[in-house]
Write a protein that holds these residues in place. Structure first.
Motif, short mmCIF file in Angstrom:
data_model
loop_
_atom_site.label_atom_id
_atom_site.label_comp_id
_atom_site.label_asym_id
_atom_site.label_seq_id
_atom_site.Cartn_x
_atom_site.Cartn_y
_atom_site.Cartn_z
N LEU A 1 79.63 34.42 43.07
CA LEU A 1 80.03 33.31 42.21
C LEU A 1 81.27 32.60 42.71
O LEU A 1 81.34 31.37 42.69
CB LEU A 1 80.20 33.79 40.77
CG LEU A 1 78.90 34.21 40.08
CD1 LEU A 1 79.19 34.97 38.80
CD2 LEU A 1 78.00 33.01 39.83
N GLN B 1 81.11 28.79 43.97
CA GLN B 1 81.93 27.79 43.27
C GLN B 1 82.84 27.06 44.26
O GLN B 1 83.00 25.85 44.17
CB GLN B 1 82.78 28.45 42.17
CG GLN B 1 83.50 27.45 41.29
CD GLN B 1 82.54 26.67 40.41
OE1 GLN B 1 81.92 27.24 39.52
NE2 GLN B 1 82.40 25.37 40.65
N TRP C 1 69.36 34.63 40.37
CA TRP C 1 69.89 34.04 41.60
C TRP C 1 68.95 32.98 42.16
O TRP C 1 69.40 32.00 42.74
CB TRP C 1 70.20 35.14 42.62
CG TRP C 1 71.22 36.11 42.10
CD1 TRP C 1 71.05 37.44 41.89
CD2 TRP C 1 72.56 35.82 41.68
NE1 TRP C 1 72.20 38.00 41.37
CE2 TRP C 1 73.14 37.02 41.24
CE3 TRP C 1 73.33 34.65 41.64
CZ2 TRP C 1 74.46 37.10 40.77
CZ3 TRP C 1 74.64 34.73 41.18
CH2 TRP C 1 75.19 35.93 40.75
N MET D 1 69.74 29.90 40.18
CA MET D 1 71.02 29.34 40.62
C MET D 1 70.87 28.62 41.96
O MET D 1 71.42 27.54 42.15
CB MET D 1 72.07 30.46 40.72
CG MET D 1 72.36 31.18 39.41
SD MET D 1 73.12 30.14 38.16
CE MET D 1 74.78 30.05 38.82
N ILE E 1 78.38 34.05 33.78
CA ILE E 1 77.80 32.73 34.08
C ILE E 1 77.50 32.01 32.77
O ILE E 1 76.90 32.57 31.86
CB ILE E 1 76.51 32.87 34.91
CG1 ILE E 1 76.80 33.54 36.25
CG2 ILE E 1 75.85 31.50 35.13
CD1 ILE E 1 75.56 33.93 37.03
N LEU F 1 80.47 27.30 37.07
CA LEU F 1 79.49 28.38 36.94
C LEU F 1 79.85 29.36 35.84
O LEU F 1 78.95 29.94 35.21
CB LEU F 1 79.37 29.13 38.28
CG LEU F 1 78.96 28.26 39.47
CD1 LEU F 1 78.97 29.09 40.75
CD2 LEU F 1 77.59 27.63 39.22
N THR F 2 81.14 29.56 35.60
CA THR F 2 81.54 30.52 34.58
C THR F 2 82.45 29.85 33.56
O THR F 2 82.96 28.78 33.79
CB THR F 2 82.31 31.71 35.20
OG1 THR F 2 83.44 31.22 35.91
CG2 THR F 2 81.41 32.50 36.13
#
Length: 157
Positions: free
Chosen positions: A49, A53, A83, A86, A126, A156-157
């Motif tokens: 992540l 990012q 994944w 994503m 996430i 993303l988070t």
């Protein structure tokens, strides 16, 4: 008949050695390009992540897609859909930034559907709901022309 030379990696698999730009488009041999993401890197979820990012924020969603693809292929089977979804979001942003509105919208919506169906709502922190909204909103407006990948990068988070 002209014989074409195919670039190969160290293991003999076909792999283009042409440099790439920040959106993953091939450039002519010898042109300066963006350093490619190494393939097959096994990272934990947090590292995946953080690296994705960083690449998204730098306007390099194609490279972020490769980070997610590594997680998809090397991570636990139970997380493959996460994944993969994503990766589809990142490559959807790539196509939108390249001006491919149809492909960009299609992949953004496909990725949104995959993560929306994922049973856990905040895996590894996430923001699944926020990403789904981001992807659907971006898909609705990519027909207006190429988007700026860095400016449109999701959190993303």
């Amino acid at each position: 008949m002209r014989e074409e030379r195919r670039d190969r990696d160290s293991e003999g698999r076909a792999r283009s050695a042409r440099p790439r730009d920040g959106l993953g488009r091939p450039l002519p041999y010898g042109a300066p390009g963006v350093e490619r993401q190494p393939e097959g890197v096994v990272r934990g979820a947090g590292e995946t992540l953080r690296e994705a990012q960083r690449l998204l924020d730098a306007g390099m969603p194609f490279h972020a897609h490769e980070v997610f693809e590594d997680a998809w292929k090397s991570g636990p089977e139970a997380e493959q859909a996460l994944w993969r979804g994503m990766a589809q979001l990142a490559v959807g942003l790539t196509h939108a930034a390249r001006g491919n509105a149809t492909g960009g919208a299609r992949l953004l919506l496909r990725g949104a559907a995959v993560i929306d169906a994922y049973p856990e709502r905040t895996p590894h922190g996430i923001d699944m709901a926020g990403l789904t909204v981001w992807a659907r909103e971006l898909a609705a407006r990519v027909g207006d022309g190429p988007v700026d990948a860095a400016r449109e990068a999701p959190r993303l988070t």
